[in-house]
Design a protein around this motif. Structure first.
Motif, short mmCIF file in Angstrom:
data_model
loop_
_atom_site.label_atom_id
_atom_site.label_comp_id
_atom_site.label_asym_id
_atom_site.label_seq_id
_atom_site.Cartn_x
_atom_site.Cartn_y
_atom_site.Cartn_z
N HIS A 124 3.82 -7.02 0.36
CA HIS A 124 4.31 -5.52 0.61
C HIS A 124 4.90 -4.90 -0.48
CE1 HIS A 124 8.44 -6.89 0.91
NE2 HIS A 124 7.99 -7.92 1.59
N SER A 125 5.14 -5.58 -1.58
CA SER A 125 6.03 -4.98 -2.82
C SER A 125 5.05 -5.00 -4.09
CB SER A 125 7.33 -5.76 -3.03
OG SER A 125 7.96 -5.14 -4.00
N GLU A 126 5.12 -3.94 -4.64
CA GLU A 126 4.27 -4.09 -5.83
C GLU A 126 5.07 -4.67 -7.26
OE1 GLU A 126 1.19 -3.40 -8.51
OE2 GLU A 126 1.36 -2.80 -6.74
N ASN A 127 6.27 -4.76 -7.16
CA ASN A 127 6.98 -5.38 -8.30
C ASN A 127 8.29 -6.03 -7.46
OD1 ASN A 127 5.68 -4.61 -10.74
ND2 ASN A 127 6.18 -2.45 -9.93
N MET A 174 -4.82 -12.61 -8.14
CA MET A 174 -4.83 -11.27 -8.40
C MET A 174 -3.77 -10.44 -7.42
SD MET A 174 -8.89 -10.14 -8.65
CE MET A 174 -9.36 -11.14 -7.23
N TRP A 175 -2.92 -9.85 -8.06
CA TRP A 175 -1.60 -9.41 -7.41
C TRP A 175 -1.92 -7.85 -6.96
CZ3 TRP A 175 2.96 -11.90 -5.92
CH2 TRP A 175 3.88 -10.92 -5.30
N ARG A 176 -1.99 -7.56 -5.57
CA ARG A 176 -2.16 -6.17 -5.06
C ARG A 176 -1.09 -6.15 -4.20
NH1 ARG A 176 -4.75 -6.48 -8.64
NH2 ARG A 176 -7.22 -6.01 -8.94
N ALA A 177 -0.71 -4.80 -3.69
CA ALA A 177 0.55 -4.40 -2.96
C ALA A 177 -0.05 -3.51 -1.74
CB ALA A 177 1.49 -3.75 -3.68
N ASN A 178 0.50 -3.81 -0.55
CA ASN A 178 0.29 -2.99 0.58
C ASN A 178 1.47 -2.97 1.66
OD1 ASN A 178 -0.69 -2.90 3.56
ND2 ASN A 178 -2.22 -2.10 2.38
N SER A 179 1.85 -1.88 2.04
CA SER A 179 3.06 -1.74 2.97
C SER A 179 3.25 -2.91 4.03
CB SER A 179 3.14 -0.30 3.33
OG SER A 179 2.07 0.00 4.29
N LYS A 180 1.97 -3.22 4.65
CA LYS A 180 1.91 -4.17 5.62
C LYS A 180 1.48 -5.43 5.36
CE LYS A 180 1.81 -0.49 9.35
NZ LYS A 180 0.99 -0.33 10.50
N ALA A 181 1.09 -5.63 3.85
CA ALA A 181 0.54 -6.72 3.27
C ALA A 181 -0.71 -7.13 4.12
CB ALA A 181 1.27 -8.09 3.59
N TRP A 182 -1.63 -6.08 4.09
CA TRP A 182 -2.88 -6.22 4.88
C TRP A 182 -4.16 -5.80 3.50
CZ3 TRP A 182 -2.40 -2.46 9.58
CH2 TRP A 182 -1.97 -3.18 10.43
N VAL A 183 -5.18 -6.76 3.76
CA VAL A 183 -6.26 -6.58 2.89
C VAL A 183 -6.96 -5.14 3.49
CG1 VAL A 183 -8.41 -7.37 2.07
CG2 VAL A 183 -6.39 -8.87 2.37
N THR A 184 -7.06 -4.05 2.87
CA THR A 184 -7.63 -3.07 3.43
C THR A 184 -8.95 -2.63 2.32
OG1 THR A 184 -6.28 -1.56 1.95
CG2 THR A 184 -5.39 -2.13 3.90
#
Length: 274
Positions: free
Chosen positions: A245-248, A264-274
């Protein structure tokens, strides 16, 4: 040096006696009456000759017994009404199991009380006066659980909600597609996601005898999502995708380079794969 004493019941390698259901005993008696000898029955059911002889010796009582499926022990102390309650209760548990519903000790005891009350209504008034009061206690539940063989298990994941037939049909269709298109196992990939709650503590714990209860706590729900991909031959594993849920996060400020992470690090507010 004197030989070491071995405590009774602690000898390693000794097999526990196998419980034989009343149904199997009745089947053994029927085959013996149809002409099967004791030696053949011993080999067929993997029992000792003395066990077969004991079953045949008590065949009259076994043939007259009407018990629920899975029962291994005949007890003379069980009243006829209570025996009927336990038979109906075992049928109900089997129905709940087939329907995918969860039942615990409390629910089973409550159901036993309801069945007992319903059966009491059907009895004549002269018989109900002599019937002892039935209490579905923990002791009764343990006595009911042991001969019937019911036990507690944990329901895992999505197995109960999965469509088995649709899965089998898809496997056949996919295999046909791979063969028709001429693909090899190196070219067939499978991708799936999983979401571990990496801060969550176990639900169960043990406490000391002095403590009566354990204070409750709010479970941590911080999680991340992992997307995993690999080919059918297993020689090509794609770098995993991690969604948080956090980019950094704060820990990344300590000279952590996301480009050098094994994922591979990615960020999403709900930690979902969108």
């Amino acid at each position: 040096m004197a030989p070491k004493k071995v405590k009774s019941g602690r000898i390693s390698g000794v097999k526990k006696p196998k419980r034989i259901t009343v149904e199997t005993k009745k089947e053994t008696i029927a085959k013996h009456e149809n002409g099967a000898c004791v030696s053949d029955l011993t080999m067929q059911y993997d029992m000792a000759k003395s066990t077969i002889c004991t079953i045949l010796k008590n065949k009259e009582a076994l043939k007259a017994a009407v018990v629920a499926k899975g029962v291994t022990i005949l007890t003379k102390q069980t009243p006829k009404l209570l025996d009927e309650v336990e038979k109906l209760l075992l049928v109900w548990i089997n129905q709940q199991e087939l329907a995918g519903d969860s039942v615990n000790e409390t629910i089973i005891c409550e159901k036993a009380l309801h069945i007992h009350r319903d059966l009491l209504v059907t009895l004549p008034s002269t018989s109900t006066a002599s019937v002892e009061e039935f209490k579905a206690t923990r002791g009764w539940f343990d006595k009911f659980r042991q001969p019937t063989g019911i036990h507690s298990v944990i329901k895992h994941g999505e197995a109960a909600s999965s469509d088995k037939k649709a899965t089998e049909d898809f496997v056949k269709e996919f295999n046909k597609f791979v063969e028709d298109e001429g693909y090899v196992s190196h070219q067939v990939f499978n991708c799936d996601e999983t979401g571990p709650f990496w801060k969550k503590m176990p639900k169960r714990t043990y406490i000391t005898q002095e403590e009566k209860a354990l204070p409750g706590h709010k479970p941590m729900k911080d999680r991340l999502m992992l997307l995993l991909c690999v080919n059918a031959s297993g020689d090509c594993k794609i770098k995993s995708l991690l969604v948080y849920h956090s980019e950094n996060p704060r820990v990344f400020k300590c000279n952590v380079l996301k480009a050098k992470l094994p994922v591979m690090w990615r960020a999403n507010s709900k930690a979902w794969v969108t």
